[in-house]
Design a protein around this motif. Structure first.
Motif, mmCIF file in Angstrom:
data_model
loop_
_atom_site.group_PDB
_atom_site.id
_atom_site.type_symbol
_atom_site.label_atom_id
_atom_site.label_comp_id
_atom_site.label_asym_id
_atom_site.label_seq_id
_atom_site.Cartn_x
_atom_site.Cartn_y
_atom_site.Cartn_z
ATOM 1 N N ILE A 321 -0.426 -11.217 7.098
ATOM 2 C CA ILE A 321 0.763 -10.592 6.531
ATOM 3 C C ILE A 321 0.338 -9.206 6.062
ATOM 4 N N VAL A 322 1.027 -8.178 6.525
ATOM 5 C CA VAL A 322 0.704 -6.805 6.134
ATOM 6 C C VAL A 322 1.920 -6.194 5.453
ATOM 7 N N ASP A 323 1.759 -5.843 4.184
ATOM 8 C CA ASP A 323 2.832 -5.197 3.443
ATOM 9 C C ASP A 323 2.464 -3.753 3.180
ATOM 10 N N ARG A 324 3.362 -3.043 2.533
ATOM 11 C CA ARG A 324 3.107 -1.635 2.234
ATOM 12 C C ARG A 324 2.069 -1.510 1.121
ATOM 13 N N PRO A 325 1.195 -0.511 1.179
ATOM 14 C CA PRO A 325 0.236 -0.304 0.091
ATOM 15 C C PRO A 325 0.913 -0.069 -1.251
ATOM 16 N N GLU A 326 2.145 0.436 -1.231
ATOM 17 C CA GLU A 326 2.875 0.640 -2.479
ATOM 18 C C GLU A 326 3.298 -0.674 -3.123
ATOM 19 N N ASP A 327 3.361 -1.737 -2.329
ATOM 20 C CA ASP A 327 3.854 -3.016 -2.830
ATOM 21 C C ASP A 327 2.739 -3.948 -3.286
ATOM 22 N N VAL A 328 1.574 -3.840 -2.692
ATOM 23 C CA VAL A 328 0.423 -4.660 -3.081
ATOM 24 C C VAL A 328 -0.827 -3.826 -2.877
ATOM 25 N N VAL A 329 -1.763 -3.897 -3.816
ATOM 26 C CA VAL A 329 -2.908 -2.984 -3.769
ATOM 27 C C VAL A 329 -4.215 -3.691 -3.415
ATOM 28 N N TYR A 330 -4.172 -4.980 -3.109
ATOM 29 C CA TYR A 330 -5.398 -5.692 -2.755
ATOM 30 C C TYR A 330 -5.104 -6.707 -1.669
ATOM 31 N N ALA A 331 -6.147 -7.085 -0.942
ATOM 32 C CA ALA A 331 -6.036 -8.136 0.070
ATOM 33 C C ALA A 331 -6.325 -9.481 -0.581
ATOM 34 N N LEU A 332 -5.791 -10.536 0.014
ATOM 35 C CA LEU A 332 -6.034 -11.886 -0.493
ATOM 36 C C LEU A 332 -6.066 -12.861 0.663
ATOM 37 N N GLU A 333 -6.988 -13.837 0.545
ATOM 38 C CA GLU A 333 -7.236 -14.793 1.624
ATOM 39 C C GLU A 333 -6.238 -15.940 1.644
ATOM 40 N N THR A 334 -4.956 -15.653 1.529
ATOM 41 C CA THR A 334 -3.960 -16.718 1.574
ATOM 42 C C THR A 334 -4.155 -17.555 2.842
ATOM 43 N N GLN A 335 -4.042 -18.875 2.700
ATOM 44 C CA GLN A 335 -4.462 -19.799 3.762
ATOM 45 C C GLN A 335 -3.637 -19.584 5.027
ATOM 46 N N ASN A 336 -4.306 -19.595 6.158
ATOM 47 C CA ASN A 336 -3.749 -19.409 7.493
ATOM 48 C C ASN A 336 -3.461 -17.948 7.828
ATOM 49 N N ARG A 337 -2.900 -17.190 6.888
ATOM 50 C CA ARG A 337 -2.598 -15.786 7.176
ATOM 51 C C ARG A 337 -2.829 -14.921 5.944
ATOM 52 N N PRO A 338 -3.994 -14.261 5.885
ATOM 53 C CA PRO A 338 -4.310 -13.401 4.744
ATOM 54 C C PRO A 338 -3.313 -12.266 4.584
ATOM 55 N N VAL A 339 -3.201 -11.775 3.353
ATOM 56 C CA VAL A 339 -2.315 -10.671 3.013
ATOM 57 C C VAL A 339 -3.131 -9.391 2.891
ATOM 58 N N PHE A 340 -2.582 -8.291 3.442
ATOM 59 C CA PHE A 340 -3.275 -7.005 3.392
ATOM 60 C C PHE A 340 -2.353 -5.915 2.863
ATOM 61 N N PRO A 341 -2.912 -4.963 2.090
ATOM 62 C CA PRO A 341 -2.135 -3.835 1.583
ATOM 63 C C PRO A 341 -2.153 -2.677 2.579
ATOM 64 N N GLY A 342 -1.314 -2.731 3.579
ATOM 65 C CA GLY A 342 -1.375 -1.770 4.660
ATOM 66 C C GLY A 342 -2.354 -2.214 5.727
ATOM 67 N N ALA A 343 -2.473 -1.410 6.764
ATOM 68 C CA ALA A 343 -3.322 -1.766 7.900
ATOM 69 C C ALA A 343 -4.770 -1.944 7.449
ATOM 70 N N PRO A 344 -5.377 -3.109 7.697
ATOM 71 C CA PRO A 344 -6.764 -3.324 7.269
ATOM 72 C C PRO A 344 -7.753 -2.711 8.250
ATOM 73 N N GLY A 345 -8.929 -2.390 7.754
ATOM 74 C CA GLY A 345 -10.027 -2.064 8.640
ATOM 75 C C GLY A 345 -10.652 -3.343 9.166
ATOM 76 N N ILE A 346 -11.523 -3.222 10.147
ATOM 77 C CA ILE A 346 -12.091 -4.417 10.765
ATOM 78 C C ILE A 346 -12.956 -5.196 9.776
ATOM 79 N N SER A 347 -13.671 -4.514 8.888
ATOM 80 C CA SER A 347 -14.518 -5.234 7.925
ATOM 81 C C SER A 347 -13.680 -6.075 6.976
ATOM 82 N N LEU A 348 -12.555 -5.526 6.515
ATOM 83 C CA LEU A 348 -11.690 -6.287 5.617
ATOM 84 C C LEU A 348 -11.064 -7.467 6.351
#
Length: 509
Positions: A321-348
């Motif tokens: 799940i990718v939301d806007r960086p303005e809406d969430v400022v950190y990534a989280l390992e939510t089960q099955n589909r992690p959440v990202f604050p904007g487009a993640p880099g490959i390491s994240l």
């Protein structure tokens, strides 16, 4: 403190799948027909009460004793606010709109005789509670919803608690200053739970040591999507509202449960080969689609790579799940589909997908054991770099040890602030020692036992505790027993003493 029971029907997964709005209407009608007085029910005065809180080292009031949850059924109905949230405000929107209505059915097994028990629920208005379809007395104090079922519960008894509730869920500010719980976004909401936020949008036993299966049905205005964990079983629209039904069969800690509502663009693919193929479901805010397309397209590649190190992927679907960086400022390992604050880099992306093994499948017994999540996921980043033309894990370790890994001296020094297994407080469980020094512990084990044994060890750890809970003592015991067989003579005691529990910067010798 509020107390008043009503009789409401029980809801189980075997019932026909209906839109949440219709379910709530049916419940309301039944309530009108079977309303009971506030004087009924209750167990014996000298009976057993389930504990409020599990005495977690950092969140002692979190979770509850006396029972084990096996399944949650959530029927939710969401109406967004008339206007988008004020991004400069720390408060959630209020008023007639922006409300959540819910019916939660918590199926659990009593681990001892109970005359009463507690659920965690912060905020929201509780309208009724029933156990086994029979009205139960209930009271509220802070985040505790105390329930007294009629006749009590016997040890080993399976019971269903049905809670009807509504309101505007809260946004929580963590001890470290980050925000979680119910996060209003420009076009909907994002629910994130680490470490305590899930209790803002559904009642439950919200401690990582109590995992359960989930069925989540969410009704939203037509045009919005509701994305959650597991697999999307159905999607239907009626009278301008759409209901999404999600099913998570594998046990899940509530802190990695999520609900994302918004105008997401959806893409579907598969990962794996042959009979092992799993669906990949990705939801992206329209503003982030172009920037994230390439890296999210590598999810099948990353999952396949990770399986080579960590063993078979532990769940029946994956994605993001990718939301806007303005809406969430950190990534989280939510089960099955992690959440990202904007487009993640490959390491994240690698980090959060590695958490599906270490954190989501093998889940800590308490929040003291966070390094078992973050140390492993950070080391997964190092392995990816090592395998894809970047620095080796040894080079990353050396840079951290020499103090020239981060661009500033303060960050390099922070690695040694405290032992990864003993954060000094709730506000430090996500600090650098838990991540970077936690990964350094794993690298020291690798040095002690050798590459072949190390990779067999981390794969075996993920397999031995698959879909379960473990703590640091479990890990050190597992590693020592493994080393005795696979790498006789390896000295892991020094790793524990100097790197896992030791203060300050340990010697390399």
């Amino acid at each position: 403190m509020v107390s008043c029971p009503h009789r409401i029907p029980d809801v189980s997964r075997s019932a026909p799948v209906v839109p949440a709005a219709a379910l709530l209407t049916a419940v309301t009608v039944t309530l009108a027909l079977t309303l009971t007085s506030c004087t009924g029910g209750g167990g014996a005065a000298d009976g057993t009460r389930g504990s409020a809180g599990l005495r977690d080292p950092y969140f002692p009031k979190l979770g509850n004793g006396g029972y084990d949850v096996t399944h949650y059924t959530l029927a939710l109905d969401f109406e967004p606010p008339d206007e988008p949230p004020d991004e400069s405000s720390d408060e959630s929107p209020s008023g007639a709109d922006g409300r959540l209505r819910g019916v939660a059915v918590v199926t659990a097994r009593a681990t001892r005789e109970l005359d009463s028990f507690n659920l965690d629920l912060k905020g929201m208005d509780v309208e009724s509670v029933a156990v086994g379809g029979v009205a139960a007395r209930w009271e509220r104090a802070g985040q505790e919803l105390s329930v007294t079922p009629e006749g009590g519960l016997g040890e080993g008894e399976t019971f269903r608690t049905t809670v009807r509730y509504s309101g505007v869920p809260e946004t929580i500010t963590d001890p470290d200053g980050s925000r979680e719980g119910w996060l209003p976004t420009a076009d909907g909401v994002l629910a994130l739970g680490e470490p305590t936020g899930s209790m803002t949008w559904f009642p439950g036993n919200h401690h990582p040591s109590d995992k359960a299966a989930y069925d989540i049905r969410v009704t939203v205005p037509e045009g919005l999507r509701a994305v959650s964990n597991g697999e999307l079983e159905s999607e239907s629209t009626e009278d301008g509202r759409t209901t999404y039904s999600w099913h998570t069969a594998e046990p899940m800690a509530s802190y990695v449960a999520t609900l994302a509502i918004g105008a997401y663009e959806i893409s579907r693919s598969t990962a794996g080969e042959g009979a092992g193929r799993i669906p990949v479901y990705v939801a992206v805010d329209p503003s982030q689609v172009k920037g994230s397309r390439a890296v999210l397209g590598r999810i099948p590649e990353v999952v396949g790579w990770a399986e080579g190190y960590f063993g078979p992927y532990p769940f029946s679907s994956t994605g993001a799940i990718v939301d806007r960086p303005e809406d969430v400022v950190y990534a989280l390992e939510t089960q099955n589909r992690p959440v990202f604050p904007g487009a993640p880099g490959i390491s994240l992306l690698v980090h959060e997908l590695a958490h599906q093994w270490y954190g989501d499948s093998v889940t800590p017994k308490s929040w003291r054991d966070m390094w078992l999540n973050e140390g492993f996921a950070t080391y997964a980043e190092w392995l990816w770099e090592e395998d894809h033309g970047g620095d080796s894990a040894q080079e990353i370790f050396d840079a951290l040890y020499e103090g020239d890994y981060f661009p500033d001296a303060e960050s390099n020094e922070a690695v040694w602030d405290f032992p990864p297994a003993e954060p000094p407080g709730a506000d430090r469980i996500s600090d650098s020692p838990v991540y970077e020094r936690g990964a350094m512990v794993l690298h020291r084990i690798r040095e002690a036992v050798g590459d072949d044994a190390f990779f067999e060890l981390i794969r075996g750890w993920a397999t031995a505790h698959r879909h379960g809970n473990a703590d640091t003592a479990d890990f050190t015991a597992y590693a020592e027993e493994f080393a005795e067989k696979a790498a006789p003579g390896a000295n892991l005691t020094k790793v524990w003493d100097d790197w896992l529990y030791g203060d300050g910067k340990p010697p390399l010798a």
